[in-house]
Motif scaffolding. Structure first.
Motif, short mmCIF file in Angstrom:
data_model
loop_
_atom_site.label_atom_id
_atom_site.label_comp_id
_atom_site.label_asym_id
_atom_site.label_seq_id
_atom_site.Cartn_x
_atom_site.Cartn_y
_atom_site.Cartn_z
N THR A 217 -5.81 1.74 -8.43
CA THR A 217 -5.62 0.81 -9.55
C THR A 217 -5.48 -0.62 -9.05
O THR A 217 -6.11 -1.55 -9.57
CB THR A 217 -4.39 1.21 -10.38
OG1 THR A 217 -4.53 2.56 -10.83
CG2 THR A 217 -4.22 0.29 -11.58
N ILE A 218 -4.65 -0.80 -8.02
CA ILE A 218 -4.41 -2.15 -7.50
C ILE A 218 -5.17 -2.43 -6.22
O ILE A 218 -5.20 -3.56 -5.74
CB ILE A 218 -2.90 -2.40 -7.29
CG1 ILE A 218 -2.33 -1.45 -6.22
CG2 ILE A 218 -2.15 -2.27 -8.59
CD1 ILE A 218 -0.88 -1.76 -5.86
N GLY A 219 -5.82 -1.40 -5.62
CA GLY A 219 -6.67 -1.63 -4.45
C GLY A 219 -5.93 -1.68 -3.13
O GLY A 219 -6.19 -2.56 -2.31
N THR A 220 -5.02 -0.73 -2.87
CA THR A 220 -4.30 -0.69 -1.60
C THR A 220 -4.37 0.70 -0.97
O THR A 220 -4.54 1.70 -1.67
CB THR A 220 -2.82 -1.07 -1.77
OG1 THR A 220 -2.19 -0.14 -2.68
CG2 THR A 220 -2.67 -2.48 -2.31
N ALA A 221 -4.24 0.72 0.35
CA ALA A 221 -4.12 1.97 1.11
C ALA A 221 -3.02 1.77 2.14
O ALA A 221 -3.19 1.01 3.10
CB ALA A 221 -5.44 2.32 1.78
N VAL A 222 -1.89 2.42 1.93
CA VAL A 222 -0.76 2.31 2.85
C VAL A 222 -0.96 3.31 3.98
O VAL A 222 -1.11 4.51 3.74
CB VAL A 222 0.57 2.56 2.13
CG1 VAL A 222 1.74 2.40 3.10
CG2 VAL A 222 0.73 1.62 0.94
N VAL A 223 -0.99 2.82 5.21
CA VAL A 223 -1.20 3.66 6.39
C VAL A 223 0.15 4.15 6.89
O VAL A 223 1.07 3.36 7.10
CB VAL A 223 -1.92 2.87 7.50
CG1 VAL A 223 -2.17 3.76 8.71
CG2 VAL A 223 -3.24 2.31 6.98
N ALA A 224 0.28 5.47 7.08
CA ALA A 224 1.51 6.10 7.56
C ALA A 224 2.73 5.69 6.73
O ALA A 224 3.71 5.15 7.24
CB ALA A 224 1.74 5.76 9.03
N PRO A 225 2.68 5.92 5.42
CA PRO A 225 3.81 5.54 4.57
C PRO A 225 5.02 6.42 4.81
O PRO A 225 4.90 7.55 5.28
CB PRO A 225 3.25 5.75 3.16
CG PRO A 225 2.26 6.86 3.33
CD PRO A 225 1.63 6.61 4.67
N ALA A 226 6.19 5.91 4.48
CA ALA A 226 7.42 6.70 4.58
C ALA A 226 7.38 7.81 3.53
O ALA A 226 6.86 7.60 2.43
CB ALA A 226 8.64 5.82 4.36
N PRO A 227 7.89 8.99 3.85
CA PRO A 227 7.89 10.10 2.87
C PRO A 227 8.52 9.70 1.53
O PRO A 227 8.05 10.11 0.47
CB PRO A 227 8.70 11.19 3.57
CG PRO A 227 8.49 10.92 5.03
CD PRO A 227 8.42 9.43 5.15
#
Length: 560
Positions: A217-227
């Motif tokens: 929706t906003i165009g992001t990909a968080v790499v290795a996010p916190a659980p």
């Protein structure tokens, strides 16, 4: 943990391990000598034919728009000019795989130089090169990974053959380094209901198996996010989906202002996914014409239209007449040597060269409509002047079609919308092309993808001009571009005065829910905010902030 940012082109939030697209074949640095010229030419031609046949077979199994794209790509592989040029290089001493690579590179360069829709086919040519070279070298075919579990697909870009074979049970989301809001990846991801982010720099560097949190929706990909971040995001997404699913019935704002929510369709094979729509706002008819040596006959056309009309008895079906030219060349209707086909003879303009195509199509649509219980409307693509609109309307009515409109895809038509509407019954805004022509920005280039963002205030101004002309004339104004499927932008479009929205069926639920949470006055306020913004990013940010936490009642987490 870090965040990659791109352009969100298909909404939704998912988390999963990354899997990078299989690498294309690499030619050895030193070409081998050609010892048997005849055998080398035969091997190249066999590979071309096999790849063409494979792509055509996939087209037969896919649903539009993937099927149409694959059929066009198959036609490229079967092009006798390609085979002839490859044979010439082989006879000059170039090995088959190298000859294919060289010739396709030449064609791709010509396509890129032409710009517009033809430049979009350069990516298709690159995929053809990879498939043919892999076959000639006996290497694994490039394409989708198969890690044995659901994954987030990472790629530099996706070719039509790749997107057509995506299994939504395995692919959770798509993230690409290239592409734009109107690319094949964007359109196909939306049709599959998969979250997608394009023009996302740094995506290819993500290692296989790395956890990603993708927000299309906003165009992001968080790499290795916190659980904890993953849990929070997925919980919000589950609440949003549940709330959206509870909203049913016709499209309308919270205070009852009606907005027809329609589906975009390419063929009858897409009908099951469109049953929740109030009708069809865009029936693309190119599926009947592509990859053929001659135009379909009257009876074939009538039968194809009748099947779709029967499925929407009591509802509206808006048929777009043949949109040939540019990225949809036809052997029997378009000129192959146009220097800039995106600005040449395409859409309604093809009837100047081949008037019989349009006349027979209108007759077939009329014949099918007379026997159906659907409310059939017809519209022409790529109309530029009021005179063209009036002439098309007269032509269609002469065939017995009472409700006739045109597409607003050219800025000139939007600027003269009052005069255009004087000669027809309705208009429909094609935001993909309207943005491309308004900003002089090739929709295939990631470098200018921000200019094609449907949140651009100048594009919203053109939509507002058209919608206000419709209001003055008392005639409907719809949107059938990709912008219609953005739930937040839908509020703005309705606030601008648009009376119907037509979209990929997968996005209907979210758009219906968004409208149900806001009054028409709130939509108009959001439209004013977006048009007053300095750029697309600010327009979306301002609207999102007010829509979710505005003065009219607190957070709107039910559909965010």
């Amino acid at each position: 943990m870090h965040t990659l940012t791109g352009i969100g082109v298909s909404p939704g939030i998912v988390a999963g391990p990354a899997a990078v697209m299989n690498a294309p074949p690499v030619l050895p640095a030193r070409p081998p000598a050609v010892t048997d010229e005849h055998a080398a030419v035969e091997a190249a031609h066999t590979a071309l034919g096999e790849v063409a046949a494979e792509l055509l077979e996939r087209a037969g199994q896919a649903i539009p728009p993937a099927a149409d794209i694959l059929a066009a790509q198959s036609a490229m592989a079967a092009d006798p000019v390609l085979a002839q040029r490859v044979a010439e290089l082989i006879k000059a001493g170039r090995p088959p795989a190298y000859a294919v690579s060289d010739v396709i590179a030449e064609f791709a360069e010509q396509f890129q130089a032409a710009g517009g829709y033809l430049a979009e086919r350069a990516a298709d040519l690159e995929d053809l090169r990879n498939r043919i070279v892999a076959r000639l070298l006996g290497l694994p075919m490039p394409g989708l990974p198969d890690p044995g579990h659901p994954y987030v697909l990472i790629a530099d870009d996706l070719a039509p053959a790749d997107t057509a074979t995506i299994d939504p049970r395995q692919v959770l989301a798509i993230v690409t380094e290239r592409g734009g809001p109107t690319s094949h990846t964007a359109i196909l991801a939306k049709s599959l209901g998969l979250p997608a982010v394009v023009a996302c720099t740094g995506a290819i560097a993500v290692a296989d198996g790395t956890q990603l949190l993708v927000n299309g929706t906003i165009g992001t990909a968080v790499v290795a996010p916190a659980p904890s971040q993953v849990r929070s995001a997925l919980d919000r997404e589950a609440v949003r989906r549940a709330a959206a699913a509870r909203v049913t019935g016709p499209g309308r704002t919270s205070d009852g202002h009606p907005v027809k929510l329609m589906a975009n369709l390419g063929t009858a094979r897409e009908l099951p996914a469109a049953t929740a729509a109030e009708g069809v706002g865009l029936l693309r008819t190119e599926f009947l014409y592509l990859d053929r040596a001659e135009a379909p006959g009257f009876d074939e056309q009538r039968a194809a239209y009748a099947e779709i009309f029967d499925a929407f008895a009591g509802r509206r079906v808006v048929v777009r007449t043949l949109d040939a030219g540019a990225d949809k060349p036809l052997r029997f209707a378009t000129q192959p040597d146009e220097p800039n086909p995106a600005l040449g003879v395409r859409g309604l303009r093809t009837s100047l060269r081949s008037p019989e195509l349009l006349d027979e199509q209108l007759a077939a649509i009329s014949a099918a409509a007379q026997r159906a219980r659907a409310e059939v409307w017809v519209m022409a693509p790529m109309v530029s002047t009021p005179g063209e609109a009036a002439a098309f309307a007269q032509r269609a009515r002469a065939q017995g079609l009472p409700t006739v409109g045109v597409m607003i895809e050219v800025p000139a038509a939007a600027l003269r919308a009052d005069a255009v509407l004087a000669g027809c019954d309705f208009v429909s805004l094609g935001t993909n092309d309207l943005a491309q022509y308004a900003f002089a920005a090739d929709r295939t280039l990631s470098d200018v993808a921000d200019l094609l963002d449907p949140w651009q205030p100048a594009l919203l101004d053109l939509i507002h001009l058209t919608a206000q002309a419709g209001h003055r004339a008392g005639k409907p104004v719809g949107v059938c571009g990709e912008a219609a499927g953005d739930a937040l932008l839908a509020l703005v479009l309705v606030g601008l005065g648009v009376t119907s929205l037509s979209m990929a069926p997968a996005t209907l639920v979210d758009v219906r829910a968004a409208l149900a949470h806001h009054t028409i006055a709130e939509c108009r306020h959001l439209a004013d905010l977006a048009r007053a913004a300095p750029d697309a990013a600010a327009a979306r940010s301002h609207v999102e902030a007010v829509a979710h936490t505005g003065r009219w009642g607190g957070a709107r987490d039910g559909w965010r």
